[in-house]
Design a protein around this motif. Structure first.
Motif, short mmCIF file in Angstrom:
data_model
loop_
_atom_site.label_atom_id
_atom_site.label_comp_id
_atom_site.label_asym_id
_atom_site.label_seq_id
_atom_site.Cartn_x
_atom_site.Cartn_y
_atom_site.Cartn_z
N GLU A 20 0.83 -1.21 0.00
CA GLU A 20 0.00 0.00 0.00
C GLU A 20 0.87 1.26 0.00
O GLU A 20 0.59 2.22 -0.72
N ASP A 21 1.94 1.24 0.80
CA ASP A 21 2.85 2.39 0.85
C ASP A 21 3.57 2.57 -0.48
O ASP A 21 3.78 3.71 -0.92
N ASP A 22 3.97 1.47 -1.12
CA ASP A 22 4.63 1.55 -2.43
C ASP A 22 3.71 2.20 -3.46
O ASP A 22 4.15 3.04 -4.24
N ILE A 23 2.45 1.81 -3.45
CA ILE A 23 1.48 2.36 -4.40
C ILE A 23 1.27 3.85 -4.14
O ILE A 23 1.28 4.66 -5.07
N ALA A 24 1.12 4.22 -2.87
CA ALA A 24 0.92 5.63 -2.52
C ALA A 24 2.12 6.47 -2.96
O ALA A 24 1.96 7.56 -3.52
N ARG A 25 3.31 5.96 -2.73
CA ARG A 25 4.53 6.67 -3.12
C ARG A 25 4.61 6.80 -4.65
O ARG A 25 4.94 7.87 -5.17
N LEU A 56 -8.50 4.53 -9.24
CA LEU A 56 -7.14 5.01 -9.40
C LEU A 56 -7.12 6.46 -9.91
O LEU A 56 -6.34 7.28 -9.42
N ALA A 57 -7.97 6.77 -10.86
CA ALA A 57 -8.06 8.13 -11.39
C ALA A 57 -8.48 9.11 -10.30
O ALA A 57 -7.95 10.23 -10.23
N HIS A 58 -9.40 8.72 -9.45
CA HIS A 58 -9.83 9.59 -8.34
C HIS A 58 -8.68 9.84 -7.38
O HIS A 58 -8.48 10.97 -6.93
N ARG A 59 -7.94 8.78 -7.05
CA ARG A 59 -6.79 8.93 -6.15
C ARG A 59 -5.75 9.86 -6.77
O ARG A 59 -5.21 10.74 -6.09
N LEU A 60 -5.48 9.66 -8.05
CA LEU A 60 -4.50 10.49 -8.74
C LEU A 60 -4.97 11.95 -8.82
O LEU A 60 -4.19 12.87 -8.60
N ALA A 61 -6.25 12.16 -9.08
CA ALA A 61 -6.80 13.52 -9.14
C ALA A 61 -6.65 14.23 -7.80
O ALA A 61 -6.30 15.42 -7.75
N ARG A 62 -6.91 13.52 -6.70
CA ARG A 62 -6.74 14.12 -5.37
C ARG A 62 -5.28 14.51 -5.15
O ARG A 62 -4.98 15.60 -4.64
N LEU A 63 -4.36 13.63 -5.54
CA LEU A 63 -2.95 13.92 -5.38
C LEU A 63 -2.51 15.09 -6.27
O LEU A 63 -1.71 15.93 -5.85
N LEU A 64 -3.03 15.14 -7.47
CA LEU A 64 -2.70 16.26 -8.36
C LEU A 64 -3.16 17.58 -7.74
O LEU A 64 -2.44 18.58 -7.80
N HIS A 65 -4.33 17.57 -7.14
CA HIS A 65 -4.84 18.78 -6.47
C HIS A 65 -3.92 19.17 -5.31
O HIS A 65 -3.60 20.35 -5.15
#
Length: 71
Positions: A20-25, A56-65
């Motif tokens: 999970e940490d690898d994916i988040a990173r 995955l797109a939602h997670r990436l969008a949050r991180l982009l924000h």
């Protein structure tokens, strides 16, 4: 590639490729790369292919924000 602590004979569905940490990173790094390459996110569209790609797109969008807000 399987992690060293896993059984190499285990079925593929039972192997952990990334924690999970690898994916988040990795996602955070991808978000930074997208922002840097596109010089921001103003004209960016993030799409996900159903079903897991949308999450995955939602997670990436949050991180982009988050990344864009801290830039």
């Amino acid at each position: 590639m399987a992690r060293a602590d896993e059984d190499p004979q285990a079925p593929v569905s039972a192997r952990t490729v990334m924690s999970e940490d690898d994916i988040a990173r990795a996602l955070r790094r991808i978000a930074h790369e997208i922002v840097e390459h596109n010089k921001g996110t103003s004209d960016l569209v993030v799409l996900g292919i159903p079903t897991r790609g949308v999450e995955l797109a939602h997670r990436l969008a949050r991180l982009l924000h988050e990344v864009e807000g801290s830039a």
